[in-house]
Enzyme design. Sequence first.
Site, PDB file in Angstrom:
ATOM      1  N   LYS A 159       0.796  -1.236   0.000  1.00 58.27           N
ATOM      2  CA  LYS A 159       0.000   0.000   0.000  1.00 58.27           C
ATOM      3  C   LYS A 159       0.827   1.286   0.000  1.00 58.27           C
ATOM      4  CE  LYS A 159      -4.476  -1.570   1.537  1.00 58.27           C
ATOM      5  NZ  LYS A 159      -4.244  -3.019   1.816  1.00 58.27           N
TER       6      LYS A 159
ATOM      7  N   SER B  25       1.493  -9.856  -1.376  1.00 57.31           N
ATOM      8  CA  SER B  25       1.168  -8.440  -1.164  1.00 57.31           C
ATOM      9  C   SER B  25       1.533  -7.900   0.214  1.00 57.31           C
ATOM     10  CB  SER B  25      -0.323  -8.204  -1.430  1.00 57.31           C
ATOM     11  OG  SER B  25      -1.122  -9.064  -0.648  1.00 57.31           O
TER      12      SER B  25
ATOM     13  N   GLU C 119     -10.646   6.843   3.900  1.00 51.13           N
ATOM     14  CA  GLU C 119     -11.387   5.867   4.681  1.00 51.13           C
ATOM     15  C   GLU C 119     -10.477   4.662   4.875  1.00 51.13           C
ATOM     16  OE1 GLU C 119     -11.488   6.055   1.440  1.00 51.13           O
ATOM     17  OE2 GLU C 119     -11.040   3.950   0.989  1.00 51.13           O
TER      18      GLU C 119
END
Length: 405
Positions: free
Chosen positions: A95, A384, A117
Amino acid sequence: MGTSYLETHPDEKGYFGRFGGSFIPPQLEGPFAEITQAYNELKHSPAFIEELKHVRKHYQGRPTPVSFAKNLTEQCGGAKIYLKREDLNHTGAHKLNHCMAEVILAKHLGKKKVIAETGAGQHGVALATAAAYFGLECEIHMGEVDIAKEHPNVVRMKILGARVVPATHGLKTLKEAVDSAFEAYLEDPINAIYCIGSVVGPHPFPMMVRDFQSVIGFEAKEQFAEHEGRLPDHVVACVGGGSNAMGIFSGFIDDAGVALHGVEPTGRGEKLGDHAATLTYGEEGVMHGFNSIMLKDANGEPAPVYSIGSGIDYPSVGPEHAYLKEIGRTKVGLCSDEEAVDAFYKLSQLEGIIPALESAHAVAYAMKLAKTLDKEQTILVNLSGRGDKDIDFVVEHHPIPHARF
Ligand SMILES: *Cc1c(COP(=O)(O)O)cnc(C)c1O
Protein backbone atom coordinates in the site's frame (compact mmCIF):
# COMPACT_ATOMS: atom_id res chain seq x y z
CA MET A 1 4.89 4.71 -28.08
CA GLY A 2 1.18 5.16 -27.57
CA THR A 3 0.30 1.60 -28.45
CA SER A 4 1.02 -0.10 -25.14
CA TYR A 5 -1.98 -1.14 -23.11
CA LEU A 6 -1.16 1.09 -20.11
CA GLU A 7 -0.86 4.21 -22.27
CA THR A 8 -4.19 3.62 -23.99
CA HIS A 9 -6.28 2.54 -20.97
CA PRO A 10 -8.40 4.08 -19.52
CA ASP A 11 -9.81 6.57 -22.05
CA GLU A 12 -9.89 10.28 -21.29
CA LYS A 13 -13.04 10.02 -19.19
CA GLY A 14 -11.60 7.17 -17.15
CA TYR A 15 -13.38 4.26 -18.86
CA PHE A 16 -12.00 0.77 -19.31
CA GLY A 17 -14.54 -0.41 -21.89
CA ARG A 18 -17.83 0.47 -20.18
CA PHE A 19 -16.39 0.16 -16.65
CA GLY A 20 -15.02 3.02 -14.54
CA GLY A 21 -15.95 6.65 -15.15
CA SER A 22 -16.86 9.17 -12.49
CA PHE A 23 -20.24 9.36 -10.74
CA ILE A 24 -19.81 12.14 -8.17
CA PRO A 25 -21.79 15.07 -6.76
CA PRO A 26 -21.38 18.31 -8.77
CA GLN A 27 -19.40 19.95 -5.93
CA LEU A 28 -16.67 17.31 -6.34
CA GLU A 29 -16.29 17.70 -10.10
CA GLY A 30 -13.96 20.69 -9.76
CA PRO A 31 -11.65 19.11 -7.16
CA PHE A 32 -11.46 15.80 -9.08
CA ALA A 33 -10.68 17.62 -12.34
CA GLU A 34 -7.87 19.41 -10.49
CA ILE A 35 -6.44 16.07 -9.32
CA THR A 36 -6.65 14.61 -12.85
CA GLN A 37 -4.89 17.58 -14.39
CA ALA A 38 -2.18 17.64 -11.72
CA TYR A 39 -1.55 13.92 -12.18
CA ASN A 40 -1.37 14.18 -15.97
CA GLU A 41 1.28 16.89 -15.61
CA LEU A 42 3.19 15.28 -12.78
CA LYS A 43 3.53 11.86 -14.34
CA HIS A 44 5.83 13.35 -16.98
CA SER A 45 7.71 15.59 -14.55
CA PRO A 46 11.35 14.52 -14.03
CA ALA A 47 11.32 16.13 -10.55
CA PHE A 48 8.27 14.08 -9.46
CA ILE A 49 9.69 10.85 -10.88
CA GLU A 50 13.02 11.55 -9.17
CA GLU A 51 11.41 12.27 -5.79
CA LEU A 52 9.30 9.12 -5.95
CA LYS A 53 12.32 7.00 -6.92
CA HIS A 54 14.31 8.52 -4.07
CA VAL A 55 11.76 7.75 -1.33
CA ARG A 56 11.15 4.28 -2.69
CA LYS A 57 14.81 3.41 -2.60
CA HIS A 58 15.98 5.23 0.53
CA TYR A 59 12.91 5.07 2.77
CA GLN A 60 10.45 2.46 1.61
CA GLY A 61 12.84 -0.40 0.86
CA ARG A 62 12.48 -0.88 -2.90
CA PRO A 63 13.24 -2.78 -4.97
CA THR A 64 11.68 -5.68 -3.08
CA PRO A 65 13.16 -9.04 -4.16
CA VAL A 66 11.69 -11.91 -6.15
CA SER A 67 12.34 -15.15 -4.22
CA PHE A 68 12.19 -18.74 -5.47
CA ALA A 69 9.96 -20.76 -3.10
CA LYS A 70 11.98 -23.96 -3.43
CA ASN A 71 10.45 -25.99 -0.61
CA LEU A 72 6.90 -25.00 -1.45
CA THR A 73 7.57 -25.91 -5.10
CA GLU A 74 8.89 -29.37 -4.09
CA GLN A 75 5.90 -29.96 -1.84
CA CYS A 76 3.43 -29.10 -4.64
CA GLY A 77 5.33 -31.20 -7.17
CA GLY A 78 4.60 -29.16 -10.29
CA ALA A 79 5.44 -25.73 -11.66
CA LYS A 80 8.13 -23.58 -10.01
CA ILE A 81 6.66 -20.98 -7.64
CA TYR A 82 8.29 -17.56 -7.26
CA LEU A 83 7.23 -14.78 -4.86
CA LYS A 84 7.38 -11.01 -5.40
CA ARG A 85 8.12 -9.86 -1.88
CA GLU A 86 5.85 -6.85 -1.27
CA ASP A 87 5.75 -8.03 2.36
CA LEU A 88 9.19 -6.43 2.69
CA ASN A 89 7.94 -2.88 2.09
CA HIS A 90 8.05 -0.47 5.03
CA THR A 91 4.73 -0.97 6.93
CA GLY A 92 4.57 -4.54 5.58
CA ALA A 93 2.51 -4.34 2.40
CA HIS A 94 2.25 -2.88 -1.10
CA LYS A 95 0.00 0.00 0.00
CA LEU A 96 2.87 2.42 0.57
CA ASN A 97 3.56 2.29 -3.20
CA HIS A 98 0.55 4.48 -3.89
CA CYS A 99 0.32 6.29 -0.54
CA MET A 100 3.78 7.86 -0.85
CA ALA A 101 2.93 8.98 -4.40
CA GLU A 102 -0.52 10.29 -3.44
CA VAL A 103 1.02 12.40 -0.67
CA ILE A 104 3.69 13.80 -3.00
CA LEU A 105 0.82 14.76 -5.33
CA ALA A 106 -1.02 16.38 -2.40
CA LYS A 107 2.08 18.38 -1.51
CA HIS A 108 2.49 19.48 -5.11
CA LEU A 109 -1.12 20.74 -5.10
CA GLY A 110 -0.40 22.78 -1.95
CA LYS A 111 -2.70 20.64 0.22
CA LYS A 112 -2.28 20.64 4.00
CA LYS A 113 -4.28 17.56 4.81
CA VAL A 114 -4.96 14.07 3.44
CA ILE A 115 -8.27 12.34 4.10
CA ALA A 116 -9.14 8.67 3.60
CA GLU A 117 -11.39 5.87 4.68
CA THR A 118 -10.08 2.57 5.97
CA GLY A 119 -11.67 -0.83 6.60
CA ALA A 120 -9.21 -3.04 8.42
CA GLY A 121 -6.88 -0.09 8.94
CA GLN A 122 -4.11 -1.10 6.53
CA HIS A 123 -4.66 1.82 4.14
CA GLY A 124 -5.05 4.18 7.11
CA VAL A 125 -1.69 3.11 8.55
CA ALA A 126 0.07 3.41 5.18
CA LEU A 127 -1.38 6.87 4.54
CA ALA A 128 -0.60 8.03 8.10
CA THR A 129 2.99 6.88 7.53
CA ALA A 130 3.31 8.81 4.26
CA ALA A 131 1.69 11.90 5.82
CA ALA A 132 4.11 11.80 8.76
CA TYR A 133 7.08 11.52 6.40
CA PHE A 134 5.98 14.45 4.25
CA GLY A 135 4.67 16.59 7.13
CA LEU A 136 0.98 16.71 6.20
CA GLU A 137 -2.06 16.37 8.45
CA CYS A 138 -3.89 13.06 8.16
CA GLU A 139 -7.52 12.26 8.92
CA ILE A 140 -8.72 8.66 8.68
CA HIS A 141 -12.41 7.73 8.73
CA MET A 142 -13.25 4.33 10.08
CA GLY A 143 -16.49 2.55 11.05
CA GLU A 144 -17.03 2.22 14.80
CA VAL A 145 -17.35 -1.55 14.45
CA ASP A 146 -13.99 -1.72 12.64
CA ILE A 147 -12.37 0.55 15.23
CA ALA A 148 -13.27 -1.96 17.95
CA LYS A 149 -12.13 -4.93 15.81
CA GLU A 150 -8.86 -3.54 14.50
CA HIS A 151 -7.46 -2.04 17.68
CA PRO A 152 -3.71 -2.36 16.88
CA ASN A 153 -4.07 -0.48 13.59
CA VAL A 154 -6.10 2.27 15.28
CA VAL A 155 -3.31 2.70 17.83
CA ARG A 156 -0.68 2.69 15.06
CA MET A 157 -2.48 5.46 13.17
CA LYS A 158 -2.71 7.56 16.33
CA ILE A 159 0.95 7.01 17.21
CA LEU A 160 1.81 8.15 13.67
CA GLY A 161 -0.03 11.40 14.36
CA ALA A 162 -3.26 10.79 12.42
CA ARG A 163 -6.73 11.71 13.62
CA VAL A 164 -9.11 8.74 13.55
CA VAL A 165 -12.73 9.79 12.97
CA PRO A 166 -15.38 7.18 13.83
CA ALA A 167 -18.25 6.63 11.37
CA THR A 168 -21.24 6.10 13.63
CA HIS A 169 -24.18 5.64 11.24
CA GLY A 170 -25.63 2.55 9.51
CA LEU A 171 -23.63 -0.67 9.83
CA LYS A 172 -20.62 1.36 11.05
CA THR A 173 -18.15 -0.36 8.70
CA LEU A 174 -16.36 0.45 5.42
CA LYS A 175 -19.27 1.88 3.42
CA GLU A 176 -20.12 4.35 6.20
CA ALA A 177 -16.42 5.25 6.52
CA VAL A 178 -16.39 6.13 2.79
CA ASP A 179 -19.50 8.34 3.23
CA SER A 180 -17.99 10.05 6.25
CA ALA A 181 -14.64 10.68 4.51
CA PHE A 182 -16.35 12.10 1.40
CA GLU A 183 -18.39 14.45 3.62
CA ALA A 184 -15.25 15.71 5.35
CA TYR A 185 -13.57 16.22 1.99
CA LEU A 186 -16.59 18.15 0.65
CA GLU A 187 -16.27 20.56 3.58
CA ASP A 188 -12.75 21.59 2.65
CA PRO A 189 -11.66 20.58 -0.88
CA ILE A 190 -9.24 23.54 -1.03
CA ASN A 191 -6.94 22.47 1.83
CA ALA A 192 -7.63 18.75 1.80
CA ILE A 193 -7.31 15.91 -0.69
CA TYR A 194 -8.97 12.50 -0.70
CA CYS A 195 -6.53 9.58 -1.03
CA ILE A 196 -8.22 6.37 -2.16
CA GLY A 197 -6.72 3.08 -1.01
CA SER A 198 -7.03 0.88 -4.10
CA VAL A 199 -7.73 0.93 -7.86
CA VAL A 200 -11.34 1.93 -7.11
CA GLY A 201 -13.33 5.16 -6.80
CA PRO A 202 -14.05 7.80 -9.45
CA HIS A 203 -11.57 8.64 -12.23
CA PRO A 204 -8.60 9.35 -11.97
CA PHE A 205 -8.01 7.07 -8.95
CA PRO A 206 -8.20 3.63 -10.65
CA MET A 207 -5.64 4.82 -13.22
CA MET A 208 -3.45 6.74 -10.80
CA VAL A 209 -3.26 4.01 -8.15
CA ARG A 210 -2.54 1.41 -10.86
CA ASP A 211 0.28 3.52 -12.28
CA PHE A 212 1.79 4.01 -8.80
CA GLN A 213 1.54 0.26 -8.12
CA SER A 214 2.96 -0.72 -11.53
CA VAL A 215 6.45 -0.54 -10.01
CA ILE A 216 5.73 -4.05 -8.66
CA GLY A 217 5.29 -5.50 -12.14
CA PHE A 218 8.16 -3.67 -13.80
CA GLU A 219 10.60 -4.68 -11.06
CA ALA A 220 9.32 -8.25 -11.01
CA LYS A 221 9.71 -8.67 -14.77
CA GLU A 222 13.43 -7.86 -14.63
CA GLN A 223 14.03 -9.83 -11.46
CA PHE A 224 12.21 -12.88 -12.76
CA ALA A 225 14.39 -12.76 -15.89
CA GLU A 226 17.49 -12.85 -13.64
CA HIS A 227 16.24 -16.16 -12.22
CA GLU A 228 14.82 -17.83 -15.30
CA GLY A 229 16.00 -15.81 -18.32
CA ARG A 230 12.44 -15.47 -19.59
CA LEU A 231 8.91 -14.42 -18.69
CA PRO A 232 6.80 -16.33 -16.14
CA ASP A 233 4.01 -18.50 -17.59
CA HIS A 234 1.51 -17.44 -14.91
CA VAL A 235 1.17 -14.39 -12.65
CA VAL A 236 -1.09 -14.66 -9.60
CA ALA A 237 -2.38 -12.02 -7.15
CA CYS A 238 -5.26 -11.68 -4.69
CA VAL A 239 -7.99 -9.17 -5.55
CA GLY A 240 -9.86 -7.00 -3.07
CA GLY A 241 -10.14 -3.60 -4.70
CA GLY A 242 -7.40 -4.89 -6.97
CA SER A 243 -4.37 -2.63 -6.52
CA ASN A 244 -1.67 -5.20 -5.80
CA ALA A 245 -2.99 -7.33 -8.67
CA MET A 246 -3.03 -4.42 -11.16
CA GLY A 247 0.46 -3.51 -9.89
CA ILE A 248 2.00 -6.83 -10.83
CA PHE A 249 -0.22 -7.35 -13.93
CA SER A 250 1.00 -3.99 -15.33
CA GLY A 251 4.45 -5.43 -15.96
CA PHE A 252 3.09 -8.29 -18.10
CA ILE A 253 -0.13 -7.03 -19.63
CA ASP A 254 1.35 -6.55 -23.12
CA ASP A 255 2.90 -10.04 -23.02
CA ALA A 256 0.08 -12.17 -24.40
CA GLY A 257 1.86 -15.39 -23.42
CA VAL A 258 1.72 -14.59 -19.71
CA ALA A 259 -1.55 -15.75 -18.07
CA LEU A 260 -2.80 -13.32 -15.42
CA HIS A 261 -4.88 -14.68 -12.51
CA GLY A 262 -6.77 -12.54 -9.98
CA VAL A 263 -7.83 -14.55 -6.93
CA GLU A 264 -11.09 -13.79 -5.13
CA PRO A 265 -12.14 -14.98 -1.66
CA THR A 266 -14.96 -17.51 -1.45
CA GLY A 267 -14.80 -17.12 2.34
CA ARG A 268 -16.97 -19.71 4.06
CA GLY A 269 -19.38 -20.46 1.19
CA GLU A 270 -21.27 -19.49 -1.95
CA LYS A 271 -24.21 -17.77 -0.23
CA LEU A 272 -24.42 -13.97 -0.48
CA GLY A 273 -22.83 -12.59 2.68
CA ASP A 274 -20.42 -15.54 3.06
CA HIS A 275 -17.85 -14.46 0.45
CA ALA A 276 -16.42 -11.48 -1.41
CA ALA A 277 -16.01 -13.06 -4.86
CA THR A 278 -17.28 -10.02 -6.73
CA LEU A 279 -16.14 -10.83 -10.28
CA THR A 280 -17.46 -14.37 -9.97
CA TYR A 281 -20.90 -13.73 -8.49
CA GLY A 282 -21.53 -10.00 -8.99
CA GLU A 283 -23.41 -7.89 -11.55
CA GLU A 284 -22.85 -4.52 -13.14
CA GLY A 285 -23.62 -1.45 -11.05
CA VAL A 286 -22.44 1.92 -9.75
CA MET A 287 -21.03 2.19 -6.24
CA HIS A 288 -18.57 4.58 -4.55
CA GLY A 289 -18.53 6.76 -7.69
CA PHE A 290 -17.66 4.25 -10.45
CA ASN A 291 -19.29 1.61 -12.66
CA SER A 292 -18.06 -1.94 -12.16
CA ILE A 293 -19.15 -5.40 -11.12
CA MET A 294 -20.58 -5.51 -7.62
CA LEU A 295 -22.35 -7.76 -5.16
CA LYS A 296 -25.87 -6.43 -4.61
CA ASP A 297 -28.51 -7.30 -2.04
CA ALA A 298 -32.23 -7.71 -2.85
CA ASN A 299 -32.67 -3.91 -2.97
CA GLY A 300 -29.76 -3.36 -5.35
CA GLU A 301 -27.61 -1.94 -2.53
CA PRO A 302 -24.04 -3.14 -1.84
CA ALA A 303 -24.38 -6.58 -0.24
CA PRO A 304 -22.70 -7.62 3.00
CA VAL A 305 -19.45 -9.44 2.22
CA TYR A 306 -17.11 -11.65 4.16
CA SER A 307 -13.56 -13.02 3.97
CA ILE A 308 -11.00 -14.07 6.57
CA GLY A 309 -8.71 -11.58 4.78
CA SER A 310 -10.12 -8.28 5.99
CA GLY A 311 -8.35 -6.32 3.21
CA ILE A 312 -10.18 -8.23 0.47
CA ASP A 313 -13.79 -8.13 1.69
CA TYR A 314 -15.06 -5.40 -0.62
CA PRO A 315 -18.46 -5.66 -2.42
CA SER A 316 -17.16 -4.10 -5.67
CA VAL A 317 -13.87 -4.34 -7.57
CA GLY A 318 -11.64 -2.01 -9.56
CA PRO A 319 -13.23 -1.30 -12.98
CA GLU A 320 -10.11 -2.38 -14.82
CA HIS A 321 -10.48 -5.90 -13.39
CA ALA A 322 -14.08 -6.02 -14.63
CA TYR A 323 -12.85 -4.97 -18.09
CA LEU A 324 -9.85 -7.31 -18.26
CA LYS A 325 -12.01 -10.24 -17.25
CA GLU A 326 -14.62 -9.37 -19.87
CA ILE A 327 -12.10 -9.15 -22.72
CA GLY A 328 -10.55 -12.42 -21.54
CA ARG A 329 -7.12 -11.02 -20.69
CA THR A 330 -7.33 -12.13 -17.05
CA LYS A 331 -8.69 -15.21 -15.36
CA VAL A 332 -10.47 -15.26 -12.03
CA GLY A 333 -9.31 -17.81 -9.45
CA LEU A 334 -11.04 -18.72 -6.21
CA CYS A 335 -9.79 -19.51 -2.72
CA SER A 336 -11.69 -20.28 0.48
CA ASP A 337 -10.85 -19.26 4.06
CA GLU A 338 -9.73 -22.80 4.78
CA GLU A 339 -7.36 -22.96 1.80
CA ALA A 340 -5.95 -19.54 2.72
CA VAL A 341 -5.19 -20.65 6.29
CA ASP A 342 -3.53 -23.84 4.99
CA ALA A 343 -1.33 -21.71 2.68
CA PHE A 344 -0.61 -19.31 5.56
CA TYR A 345 0.91 -22.14 7.60
CA LYS A 346 2.59 -23.88 4.63
CA LEU A 347 4.42 -20.74 3.52
CA SER A 348 5.42 -20.03 7.14
CA GLN A 349 6.76 -23.53 7.82
CA LEU A 350 8.26 -24.31 4.39
CA GLU A 351 9.71 -20.91 3.48
CA GLY A 352 10.01 -18.94 6.71
CA ILE A 353 7.63 -16.28 5.43
CA ILE A 354 4.42 -15.47 7.35
CA PRO A 355 2.09 -14.05 4.69
CA ALA A 356 -0.85 -11.70 5.22
CA LEU A 357 -4.12 -13.66 5.06
CA GLU A 358 -5.01 -11.69 1.91
CA SER A 359 -1.75 -12.74 0.21
CA ALA A 360 -2.26 -16.33 1.44
CA HIS A 361 -5.23 -16.51 -0.98
CA ALA A 362 -2.85 -15.95 -3.91
CA VAL A 363 -0.39 -18.50 -2.51
CA ALA A 364 -3.14 -21.11 -2.03
CA TYR A 365 -4.37 -20.66 -5.60
CA ALA A 366 -0.80 -20.86 -6.94
CA MET A 367 -0.33 -24.15 -5.05
CA LYS A 368 -3.45 -25.59 -6.71
CA LEU A 369 -2.36 -24.29 -10.12
CA ALA A 370 1.23 -25.59 -9.74
CA LYS A 371 -0.03 -29.15 -9.27
CA THR A 372 -1.78 -29.02 -12.66
CA LEU A 373 1.37 -27.86 -14.50
CA ASP A 374 4.67 -29.54 -15.30
CA LYS A 375 8.07 -28.82 -13.74
CA GLU A 376 9.29 -26.61 -16.59
CA GLN A 377 6.52 -24.10 -16.06
CA THR A 378 6.65 -21.13 -13.70
CA ILE A 379 4.25 -19.14 -11.52
CA LEU A 380 5.00 -15.69 -10.11
CA VAL A 381 2.88 -14.83 -7.05
CA ASN A 382 2.51 -11.33 -5.69
CA LEU A 383 3.01 -11.67 -1.94
CA SER A 384 1.17 -8.44 -1.16
CA GLY A 385 1.93 -8.25 2.56
CA ARG A 386 3.28 -9.89 5.69
CA GLY A 387 1.11 -11.63 8.25
CA ASP A 388 2.18 -10.14 11.59
CA LYS A 389 -1.18 -8.37 11.77
CA ASP A 390 -3.00 -11.72 11.48
CA ILE A 391 -1.09 -14.06 13.81
CA ASP A 392 -3.23 -13.65 16.96
CA PHE A 393 -6.45 -14.21 15.06
CA VAL A 394 -5.13 -17.22 13.13
CA VAL A 395 -3.69 -19.14 16.09
CA GLU A 396 -6.82 -18.53 18.14
CA HIS A 397 -9.15 -19.98 15.49
CA HIS A 398 -6.88 -22.42 13.60
CA PRO A 399 -4.41 -24.42 15.71
CA ILE A 400 -0.78 -24.49 14.56
CA PRO A 401 -0.18 -27.70 12.56
CA HIS A 402 2.72 -29.99 13.45
CA ALA A 403 5.88 -28.74 11.84
CA ARG A 404 7.60 -30.58 9.04
CA PHE A 405 10.70 -31.52 11.05
C1 LIG B 1 -5.19 -4.03 1.39
C2 LIG B 1 -4.52 -5.30 1.09
C3 LIG B 1 -4.93 -6.12 0.02
C4 LIG B 1 -6.14 -5.81 -0.84
O1 LIG B 1 -6.07 -4.65 -1.59
P1 LIG B 1 -5.88 -4.65 -3.17
O2 LIG B 1 -6.20 -3.26 -3.55
O3 LIG B 1 -6.83 -5.65 -3.75
O4 LIG B 1 -4.48 -5.02 -3.43
C5 LIG B 1 -4.22 -7.27 -0.26
N1 LIG B 1 -3.16 -7.63 0.50
C6 LIG B 1 -2.74 -6.89 1.55
C7 LIG B 1 -1.57 -7.36 2.33
C8 LIG B 1 -3.40 -5.71 1.88
O5 LIG B 1 -2.98 -4.97 2.92
